[in-house]
Design a protein around this motif. Structure first.
Motif, PDB file in Angstrom:
ATOM      1  N   GLY A  38       1.045   4.149   6.988  1.00 49.70           N
ATOM      2  CA  GLY A  38       2.439   4.362   7.375  1.00 49.70           C
ATOM      3  C   GLY A  38       3.384   4.208   6.199  1.00 49.70           C
ATOM      4  N   VAL A  39       3.157   3.187   5.372  1.00 49.82           N
ATOM      5  CA  VAL A  39       3.972   2.997   4.169  1.00 49.82           C
ATOM      6  C   VAL A  39       3.825   4.203   3.245  1.00 49.82           C
ATOM      7  CG1 VAL A  39       4.227   1.608   2.059  1.00 49.82           C
ATOM      8  CG2 VAL A  39       3.957   0.475   4.286  1.00 49.82           C
ATOM      9  N   ALA A  40       2.600   4.661   3.051  1.00 47.26           N
ATOM     10  CA  ALA A  40       2.367   5.819   2.181  1.00 47.26           C
ATOM     11  C   ALA A  40       3.075   7.058   2.709  1.00 47.26           C
ATOM     12  CB  ALA A  40       0.861   6.089   2.055  1.00 47.26           C
ATOM     13  N   LEU A  41       2.997   7.301   4.008  1.00 49.55           N
ATOM     14  CA  LEU A  41       3.685   8.466   4.575  1.00 49.55           C
ATOM     15  C   LEU A  41       5.195   8.385   4.337  1.00 49.55           C
ATOM     16  CD1 LEU A  41       1.763   8.899   7.953  1.00 49.55           C
ATOM     17  CD2 LEU A  41       1.677  10.436   5.973  1.00 49.55           C
ATOM     18  N   ARG A  42       5.763   7.198   4.543  1.00 48.87           N
ATOM     19  CA  ARG A  42       7.209   7.036   4.309  1.00 48.87           C
ATOM     20  C   ARG A  42       7.553   7.221   2.837  1.00 48.87           C
ATOM     21  NH1 ARG A  42       6.109   3.416   8.180  1.00 48.87           N
ATOM     22  NH2 ARG A  42       5.975   1.599   6.839  1.00 48.87           N
ATOM     23  N   GLU A  43       6.770   6.611   1.943  1.00 50.90           N
ATOM     24  CA  GLU A  43       7.052   6.727   0.502  1.00 50.90           C
ATOM     25  C   GLU A  43       6.911   8.162   0.014  1.00 50.90           C
ATOM     26  OE1 GLU A  43       4.506   3.876  -1.434  1.00 50.90           O
ATOM     27  OE2 GLU A  43       5.856   2.203  -0.952  1.00 50.90           O
ATOM     28  N   LYS A  44       6.016   8.910   0.604  1.00 55.62           N
ATOM     29  CA  LYS A  44       5.803  10.305   0.212  1.00 55.62           C
ATOM     30  C   LYS A  44       6.718  11.258   0.985  1.00 55.62           C
ATOM     31  CE  LYS A  44       0.892   9.523  -0.834  1.00 55.62           C
ATOM     32  NZ  LYS A  44       0.595  10.256  -2.062  1.00 55.62           N
ATOM     33  N   ALA A  45       7.548  10.692   1.856  1.00 60.58           N
ATOM     34  CA  ALA A  45       8.472  11.478   2.690  1.00 60.58           C
ATOM     35  C   ALA A  45       7.720  12.523   3.516  1.00 60.58           C
ATOM     36  CB  ALA A  45       9.569  12.115   1.850  1.00 60.58           C
ATOM     37  N   ILE A  46       6.589  12.111   4.066  1.00 65.14           N
ATOM     38  CA  ILE A  46       5.786  12.963   4.953  1.00 65.14           C
ATOM     39  C   ILE A  46       5.942  12.391   6.355  1.00 65.14           C
ATOM     40  CG2 ILE A  46       3.490  13.864   5.456  1.00 65.14           C
ATOM     41  CD1 ILE A  46       2.765  13.278   2.502  1.00 65.14           C
ATOM     42  N   LEU A  66       1.201   2.450  12.206  1.00 68.21           N
ATOM     43  CA  LEU A  66       1.852   3.308  11.207  1.00 68.21           C
ATOM     44  C   LEU A  66       3.320   2.954  11.076  1.00 68.21           C
ATOM     45  CD1 LEU A  66       0.323   6.817  12.051  1.00 68.21           C
ATOM     46  CD2 LEU A  66      -0.195   5.397  10.051  1.00 68.21           C
ATOM     47  N   GLY A  67       3.933   2.507  12.161  1.00 70.44           N
ATOM     48  CA  GLY A  67       5.331   2.090  12.132  1.00 70.44           C
ATOM     49  C   GLY A  67       6.281   3.195  11.735  1.00 70.44           C
ATOM     50  N   LEU A  68       6.046   4.388  12.242  1.00 66.91           N
ATOM     51  CA  LEU A  68       6.880   5.530  11.857  1.00 66.91           C
ATOM     52  C   LEU A  68       8.240   5.464  12.530  1.00 66.91           C
ATOM     53  CD1 LEU A  68       4.174   8.332  12.011  1.00 66.91           C
ATOM     54  CD2 LEU A  68       4.991   7.074  10.014  1.00 66.91           C
ATOM     55  N   ASP A  69       9.265   5.711  11.751  1.00 64.66           N
ATOM     56  CA  ASP A  69      10.627   5.724  12.262  1.00 64.66           C
ATOM     57  C   ASP A  69      11.006   7.136  12.682  1.00 64.66           C
ATOM     58  OD1 ASP A  69      10.856   3.018  11.603  1.00 64.66           O
ATOM     59  OD2 ASP A  69      11.551   3.476   9.579  1.00 64.66           O
ATOM     60  N   GLY A  70      12.162   7.266  13.271  1.00 60.91           N
ATOM     61  CA  GLY A  70      12.655   8.589  13.615  1.00 60.91           C
ATOM     62  C   GLY A  70      12.217   9.050  14.983  1.00 60.91           C
ATOM     63  N   SER A  71      11.509   8.203  15.718  1.00 60.35           N
ATOM     64  CA  SER A  71      11.094   8.516  17.084  1.00 60.35           C
ATOM     65  C   SER A  71      10.470   9.897  17.252  1.00 60.35           C
ATOM     66  CB  SER A  71      12.294   8.381  18.028  1.00 60.35           C
ATOM     67  OG  SER A  71      12.803   7.082  17.985  1.00 60.35           O
ATOM     68  N   ASP A  98       7.451  20.852  13.741  1.00 59.52           N
ATOM     69  CA  ASP A  98       7.268  21.502  12.439  1.00 59.52           C
ATOM     70  C   ASP A  98       6.304  20.716  11.558  1.00 59.52           C
ATOM     71  OD1 ASP A  98       8.980  23.719  12.842  1.00 59.52           O
ATOM     72  OD2 ASP A  98      10.726  22.469  12.410  1.00 59.52           O
ATOM     73  N   VAL A  99       6.323  19.388  11.723  1.00 61.14           N
ATOM     74  CA  VAL A  99       5.402  18.499  11.006  1.00 61.14           C
ATOM     75  C   VAL A  99       4.655  17.704  12.070  1.00 61.14           C
ATOM     76  CG1 VAL A  99       5.156  16.659   9.303  1.00 61.14           C
ATOM     77  CG2 VAL A  99       7.003  18.347   9.054  1.00 61.14           C
ATOM     78  N   VAL A 100       3.379  18.030  12.258  1.00 61.35           N
ATOM     79  CA  VAL A 100       2.585  17.462  13.345  1.00 61.35           C
ATOM     80  C   VAL A 100       1.531  16.524  12.777  1.00 61.35           C
ATOM     81  CG1 VAL A 100       0.990  17.991  15.230  1.00 61.35           C
ATOM     82  CG2 VAL A 100       2.969  19.490  14.805  1.00 61.35           C
ATOM     83  N   LEU A 101       1.513  15.303  13.295  1.00 60.35           N
ATOM     84  CA  LEU A 101       0.457  14.337  12.988  1.00 60.35           C
ATOM     85  C   LEU A 101      -0.543  14.383  14.132  1.00 60.35           C
ATOM     86  CD1 LEU A 101      -0.916  11.847  11.666  1.00 60.35           C
ATOM     87  CD2 LEU A 101       0.786  10.429  12.814  1.00 60.35           C
ATOM     88  N   MET A 102      -1.806  14.667  13.801  1.00 56.20           N
ATOM     89  CA  MET A 102      -2.883  14.619  14.798  1.00 56.20           C
ATOM     90  C   MET A 102      -3.789  13.444  14.453  1.00 56.20           C
ATOM     91  SD  MET A 102      -3.934  18.579  15.520  1.00 56.20           S
ATOM     92  CE  MET A 102      -4.637  18.231  17.131  1.00 56.20           C
ATOM     93  N   LEU A 103      -3.998  12.568  15.434  1.00 51.73           N
ATOM     94  CA  LEU A 103      -4.847  11.391  15.281  1.00 51.73           C
ATOM     95  C   LEU A 103      -6.100  11.581  16.116  1.00 51.73           C
ATOM     96  CD1 LEU A 103      -2.300   8.467  15.517  1.00 51.73           C
ATOM     97  CD2 LEU A 103      -4.122   8.628  13.840  1.00 51.73           C
ATOM     98  N   GLY A 104      -7.256  11.513  15.457  1.00 52.11           N
ATOM     99  CA  GLY A 104      -8.495  11.746  16.189  1.00 52.11           C
ATOM    100  C   GLY A 104      -9.691  11.026  15.611  1.00 52.11           C
ATOM    101  N   HIS A 105     -10.859  11.595  15.874  1.00 48.41           N
ATOM    102  CA  HIS A 105     -12.149  10.950  15.623  1.00 48.41           C
ATOM    103  C   HIS A 105     -13.099  11.894  14.882  1.00 48.41           C
ATOM    104  CE1 HIS A 105     -10.959   8.148  18.885  1.00 48.41           C
ATOM    105  NE2 HIS A 105     -10.455   9.240  19.434  1.00 48.41           N
ATOM    106  N   ASN A 106     -14.037  11.287  14.170  1.00 49.58           N
ATOM    107  CA  ASN A 106     -15.152  12.049  13.607  1.00 49.58           C
ATOM    108  C   ASN A 106     -16.181  12.297  14.705  1.00 49.58           C
ATOM    109  OD1 ASN A 106     -14.329  12.533  11.051  1.00 49.58           O
ATOM    110  ND2 ASN A 106     -15.555  10.939  10.087  1.00 49.58           N
ATOM    111  N   PRO A 107     -16.948  13.361  14.590  1.00 50.01           N
ATOM    112  CA  PRO A 107     -17.003  14.304  13.483  1.00 50.01           C
ATOM    113  C   PRO A 107     -15.977  15.437  13.563  1.00 50.01           C
ATOM    114  CG  PRO A 107     -18.729  14.860  15.037  1.00 50.01           C
ATOM    115  CD  PRO A 107     -18.052  13.619  15.565  1.00 50.01           C
TER     116      PRO A 107
END
Length: 164
Positions: A38-46, A66-71, A98-107
């Motif tokens: 989450g910190v990395a995503l915020r620092e990279k503005a992703i 992840l603690g993402l802001d912006g709801s 427009d910017v989609v985060l998908m959280l999932g599993h392997n494989p």
């Protein structure tokens, strides 16, 4: 342009005594890793404006840590639990952000990651897509319905290990 953040859940706790695989939580390392992501995503503005996640406890907890802001709009979907690459592809085609985060599993998540891009990133952990692995890929499309395999350009790839 559309951007996909394709993330595998952070490290789960196999010793938690969960009643099912679906109910397995993150371990302490996973909690720290998800926070670092989450910190990395915020620092990279992703920053996603939509999150599509498996309903499994470990993906829900990853999302929370992840603690993402912006709801961003969050949609927990049972169909993403242990989804194949084709099921992931179909869910993405129905996305509205427009910017989609998908959280999932392997494989499935690892296979989808390798198939979405025209050229895989030069990272020693991309092929095994470990817990918390995160691919950021850009598509030159106007709507997600137009997404295709091997049409994305890698913008970034990282794992929690890169930050902890």
């Amino acid at each position: 342009m559309k951007r996909l953040i394709l993330m595998r859940h952070a490290k789960s706790d196999w010793s938690a005594g969960a009643s099912s695989d679906h109910d397995r939580p993150l371990n302490a390392r996973g909690q720290r890793g998800a926070t670092a992501l989450g910190v990395a995503l915020r620092e990279k503005a992703i920053m996603p404006d939509q999150i599509l996640s498996s309903t499994a406890l470990r993906t829900r907890e990853t999302c929370e840590f992840l603690g993402l802001d912006g709801s961003p709009e969050v949609s927990f979907q049972r169909g993403l639990y242990l989804a194949t690459q084709d099921e992931i592809f179909g869910a993405l085609q129905r996305a509205i952000g427009d910017v989609v985060l998908m959280l999932g599993h392997n494989p499935g998540i690892a296979i989808a990651a390798s198939q979405f891009v025209d050229c895989v990133p030069d990272h020693p952990r991309f092929d095994d897509y470990p817990s918390g692995a995160t691919l950021v890929v850009d598509f030159d499309i106007g709507e997600w319905e137009a997404v295709g395999w091997q049409s994305g350009k890698v913008a970034d790839f990282f794992t929690p290990h890169d930050f902890t």
